[in-house]
Enzyme design. Structure first.
Site, mmCIF file in Angstrom:
data_model
loop_
_atom_site.group_PDB
_atom_site.id
_atom_site.type_symbol
_atom_site.label_atom_id
_atom_site.label_comp_id
_atom_site.label_asym_id
_atom_site.label_seq_id
_atom_site.Cartn_x
_atom_site.Cartn_y
_atom_site.Cartn_z
ATOM 1 N N GLY A 53 0.785 -1.233 0.000
ATOM 2 C CA GLY A 53 0.000 0.000 0.000
ATOM 3 C C GLY A 53 0.816 1.282 0.000
ATOM 4 O O GLY A 53 1.716 1.445 0.802
ATOM 5 N N SER A 54 0.513 2.200 -0.881
ATOM 6 C CA SER A 54 1.155 3.498 -0.896
ATOM 7 C C SER A 54 0.517 4.364 -1.968
ATOM 8 O O SER A 54 -0.686 4.274 -2.179
ATOM 9 C CB SER A 54 2.654 3.362 -1.130
ATOM 10 O OG SER A 54 3.280 4.595 -0.895
ATOM 11 N N ARG A 55 1.327 5.172 -2.671
ATOM 12 C CA ARG A 55 0.746 6.004 -3.721
ATOM 13 C C ARG A 55 1.737 6.251 -4.849
ATOM 14 O O ARG A 55 2.942 6.063 -4.691
ATOM 15 C CB ARG A 55 0.250 7.323 -3.131
ATOM 16 C CG ARG A 55 1.297 8.386 -2.961
ATOM 17 C CD ARG A 55 0.705 9.616 -2.298
ATOM 18 N NE ARG A 55 1.143 10.845 -2.913
ATOM 19 C CZ ARG A 55 0.886 12.048 -2.414
ATOM 20 N NH1 ARG A 55 0.177 12.172 -1.316
ATOM 21 N NH2 ARG A 55 1.311 13.135 -3.027
#
Length: 221
Positions: free
Chosen positions: A185-187
């Site tokens: 999970g991140s961006r």
């Protein structure tokens, strides 16, 4: 189909879960506890398989569109000053990935990799305003036939502790091609020219290699 970055973790998790289920079967006398351990192990395996899934998404390259590089939700659309490579104003579109999203990074456009750089850093939550410049990240720039140079950043977050980047300077890449992976999970930030038209809205859910993020600005007749 599962991503190659998950093969080792999937194999280790599978054998650990099998060992846990067998141990519970032979050594745990309480039925409710035994079932709970076994079900918990299976749930863990399913979550790992789900996280590393890599659905096939055939793309017919379109030089007039920038596609989403990842699955997730658009959390930022703004004009920013980009100091690392462009050293000027760009349109930034940021996509946040939750742990349940597909985490494959795909090239948003076809072109030539002109810049690929890894930066160590912090692990602020991915939606923090400073995560783009202070978190662990990779910055990649592509020279495209019609948009000129576009950039993207893979950004680590509070849970994401490993960024995998396949982009190598001088490499010719194709829109939709596998560009890397971010674990847990991140961006991803897209850094686009000011004269392109953004075709998504804040909080819109996007699909990697499918959703159009930006297109060429139409010229007035």
């Amino acid at each position: 189909m599962f991503h190659r970055e998950g093969q080792k973790i999937i194999i280790i998790t599978f054998f650990l879960v099998v060992a846990l289920i067998l141990a519970a079967q032979f050594y745990v006398e309480l039925e409710w506890l035994r079932l709970g351990i076994q079900i918990g192990g299976l749930v863990l395996l399913i979550l790992v398989l789900q996280f590393f899934r890599n659905p096939k998404r055939p793309v017919t390259p379109n030089f007039d569109e920038i596609l989403a590089p990842v699955d997730g939700k658009v959390v930022v659309i703004e004009e920013v000053d980009e100091p690392e490579y462009f050293k000027g104003k760009r349109k930034q579109v940021s996509i946040f990935m939750s742990p349940v999203n597909v985490h494959v990074t795909r090239y948003a456009a076809s072109g030539t990799v002109t810049y690929s750089q890894y930066h160590p850093g912090k692990y602020l939550v991915a939606w923090h305003p400073k995560s783009s410049t202070e978190n662990e990240r990779t910055t990649v720039v592509l020279h495209t036939p019609k948009f000129g140079e576009i950039g993207y950043r893979q950004i680590a977050g509070a849970l994401a502790r490993r960024i995998v980047n396949y982009a190598e300077e001088g490499e010719q890449v194709t829109q939709g091609q596998d560009a890397g992976f971010i674990k847990f999970g991140s961006r991803v930030d897209l850094l686009l020219p000011l004269d392109c038209d953004i075709t998504v809205k804040l909080n819109q859910k996007v699909v990697g290699a499918k959703t159009c993020i930006a297109s060429l600005r139409k010229q007035d007749d």
